[in-house]
Scaffold this motif. Structure first.
Motif, PDB file in Angstrom:
ATOM      1  N   SER A  34       0.898  -1.206   0.122  1.00 48.82           N
ATOM      2  CA  SER A  34      -0.040   0.014  -0.111  1.00 48.82           C
ATOM      3  C   SER A  34       0.940   1.174   0.090  1.00 48.82           C
ATOM      4  N   LEU A  35       0.406   2.129  -0.747  1.00 48.65           N
ATOM      5  CA  LEU A  35       1.109   3.554  -0.785  1.00 48.65           C
ATOM      6  C   LEU A  35       0.375   4.553  -0.178  1.00 48.65           C
ATOM      7  N   MET A  36       0.709   5.121   0.925  1.00 50.37           N
ATOM      8  CA  MET A  36      -0.079   5.834   1.681  1.00 50.37           C
ATOM      9  C   MET A  36       0.477   7.354   1.839  1.00 50.37           C
ATOM     10  N   PHE A  89      -3.108   5.634  -1.410  1.00 52.82           N
ATOM     11  CA  PHE A  89      -3.691   6.154  -2.746  1.00 52.82           C
ATOM     12  C   PHE A  89      -3.429   5.109  -3.825  1.00 52.82           C
ATOM     13  N   ALA A  90      -2.627   4.063  -3.394  1.00 49.94           N
ATOM     14  CA  ALA A  90      -2.383   3.226  -4.597  1.00 49.94           C
ATOM     15  C   ALA A  90      -1.994   1.820  -3.907  1.00 49.94           C
ATOM     16  N   GLN A  91      -2.299   0.894  -4.485  1.00 49.03           N
ATOM     17  CA  GLN A  91      -2.040  -0.729  -4.047  1.00 49.03           C
ATOM     18  C   GLN A  91      -1.217  -1.256  -5.363  1.00 49.03           C
ATOM     19  N   VAL A  92       0.034  -1.674  -5.142  1.00 57.94           N
ATOM     20  CA  VAL A  92       1.044  -2.548  -5.823  1.00 57.94           C
ATOM     21  C   VAL A  92       1.104  -3.781  -5.558  1.00 57.94           C
ATOM     22  N   GLY A  93       0.779  -4.618  -6.542  1.00 61.21           N
ATOM     23  CA  GLY A  93       0.824  -6.086  -6.368  1.00 61.21           C
ATOM     24  C   GLY A  93       0.991  -6.731  -7.766  1.00 61.21           C
ATOM     25  N   ALA A  94       1.775  -7.845  -7.554  1.00 62.35           N
ATOM     26  CA  ALA A  94       1.901  -8.888  -8.830  1.00 62.35           C
ATOM     27  C   ALA A  94       0.690  -9.610  -8.776  1.00 62.35           C
ATOM     28  N   SER A  95      -0.372  -9.244  -9.414  1.00 62.34           N
ATOM     29  CA  SER A  95      -1.525 -10.095  -9.408  1.00 62.34           C
ATOM     30  C   SER A  95      -1.704 -11.274 -10.441  1.00 62.34           C
ATOM     31  N   THR A  96      -0.681 -11.180 -11.533  1.00 59.48           N
ATOM     32  CA  THR A  96      -0.523 -12.253 -12.324  1.00 59.48           C
ATOM     33  C   THR A  96       0.948 -12.625 -12.382  1.00 59.48           C
ATOM     34  N   LYS A  97       1.440 -13.785 -13.115  1.00 60.00           N
ATOM     35  CA  LYS A  97       2.917 -13.918 -13.185  1.00 60.00           C
ATOM     36  C   LYS A  97       3.629 -13.130 -14.255  1.00 60.00           C
ATOM     37  N   SER A  98       2.846 -12.402 -14.884  1.00 56.40           N
ATOM     38  CA  SER A  98       3.464 -11.555 -15.936  1.00 56.40           C
ATOM     39  C   SER A  98       3.172 -10.090 -15.968  1.00 56.40           C
ATOM     40  N   ALA A  99       2.561  -9.826 -14.775  1.00 58.05           N
ATOM     41  CA  ALA A  99       2.408  -8.143 -14.672  1.00 58.05           C
ATOM     42  C   ALA A  99       2.357  -7.656 -13.106  1.00 58.05           C
ATOM     43  N   VAL A 100       2.715  -6.464 -13.079  1.00 56.30           N
ATOM     44  CA  VAL A 100       2.475  -5.772 -11.751  1.00 56.30           C
ATOM     45  C   VAL A 100       1.356  -4.943 -12.001  1.00 56.30           C
TER      46      VAL A 100
END
Length: 188
Positions: free
Chosen positions: A117-119, A124-135
Motif C-alpha cells: 500500500s502506498l499511503m 492512494f495506490a496498491q501495488v501487487g503482482a496479481s499475475t505471473k506476468s504483470a504488476v
C-alpha cells in the motif's frame, strides 16, 4: 524524504495500544484472562470480549494472542516483499521502482502479504503482482484518468477502480508516474 517501509507489525502495536488505552489493561493480560476462563474458540472469544467492552481493532490484539498471529504478521517488510516476488523475480524491479518513487515523495509504504500500500493521508495506490506476468497498480483517484489507466470492476464501496498493468520496466512511463501523482495529490 523517505519513510521506512512498514509491515503488519505497526498495526499490531497500534492495536495493542488501543486495548491498553480503552481498558487500562494490556492485550496480554486480557488474553491470559480468556485462556484462564477457557475461552479459546474464536466465536466464544469474540462474544467474551464484546461483553467486556473490547471490540474492533482492540479486540484483534487480544484475539491474535489467544488464537495466534497469521504468519504474514510476523514478517518484516523486506520479507513480505521478497515473498511476493519469489516466483516472479522478473517483476521485482518494477515493484522496486514504484516503491522507490513513493518513498522519494514521502509516502509511506506498507507491505502486506500480497501487495504494497502506498499511503499519504490515506492509501492512494496498491501495488501487487496479481499475475505471473504483470504488476498491477490500483489507484484511488476521483476522476477518470484514461490513457494507460483502465477502469476495472470493483465492489461498490471499493475506491480502487482504476488500474495500470505493467509488464516491464519500459512500461514505467511519465504517464504512469503522472497517474500515481494524481492519486497521491488527492490523498495529501
Amino acid at each position: 524524504m523517505s519513510a521506512p517501509r512498514g509491515s503488519w507489525r505497526e498495526m499490531v502495536q497500534w492495536c495493542d495500544h488501543l486495548v491498553l488505552q480503552r481498558t487500562g489493561e494490556s492485550a496480554e493480560t486480557w488474553a491470559e484472562r480468556a485462556r484462564d476462563a477457557g475461552v479459546l474458540d474464536e466465536a466464544a472469544l469474540k462474544e467474551w470480549m464484546r461483553e467486556r467492552g473490547i471490540e474492533g481493532y482492540a479486540a484483534s490484539a487480544v484475539h491474535w494472542r489467544v488464537v495466534g498471529y497469521p504468519a504474514s504478521f510476523l514478517q518484516d517488510a523486506d520479507e513480505l516483499l521478497e515473498a511476493q516476488y519469489a516466483d516472479r523475480p522478473h517483476l521485482r524491479p518494477i515493484a522496486d521502482a514504484l516503491l522507490a518513487w513513493a518513498e522519494e515523495r514521502g509516502a509511506q509504504v506498507q507491505l502486506r502479504k500480497t501487495f504494497a500500500s502506498l499511503m499519504g493521508r490515506r492509501k492512494f495506490a496498491q501495488v501487487g503482482a496479481s499475475t505471473k506476468s504483470a504488476v498491477d497498480v490500483h489507484l484511488r483517484v476521483a476522476r477518470r484518468l484514461g490513457g494507460v489507466v483502465e477502469v476495472v470492476r470493483a465492489q461498490a464501496d471499493d475506491p480502487f477502480d482504476q488500474r495500470i498493468r505493467l509488464r516491464s520496466l519500459e512500461d514505467l512511463t511519465d504517464e504512469v508516474f503522472a497517474a500515481l501523482e494524481a492519486a497521491r495529490s488527492e490523498s495529501a
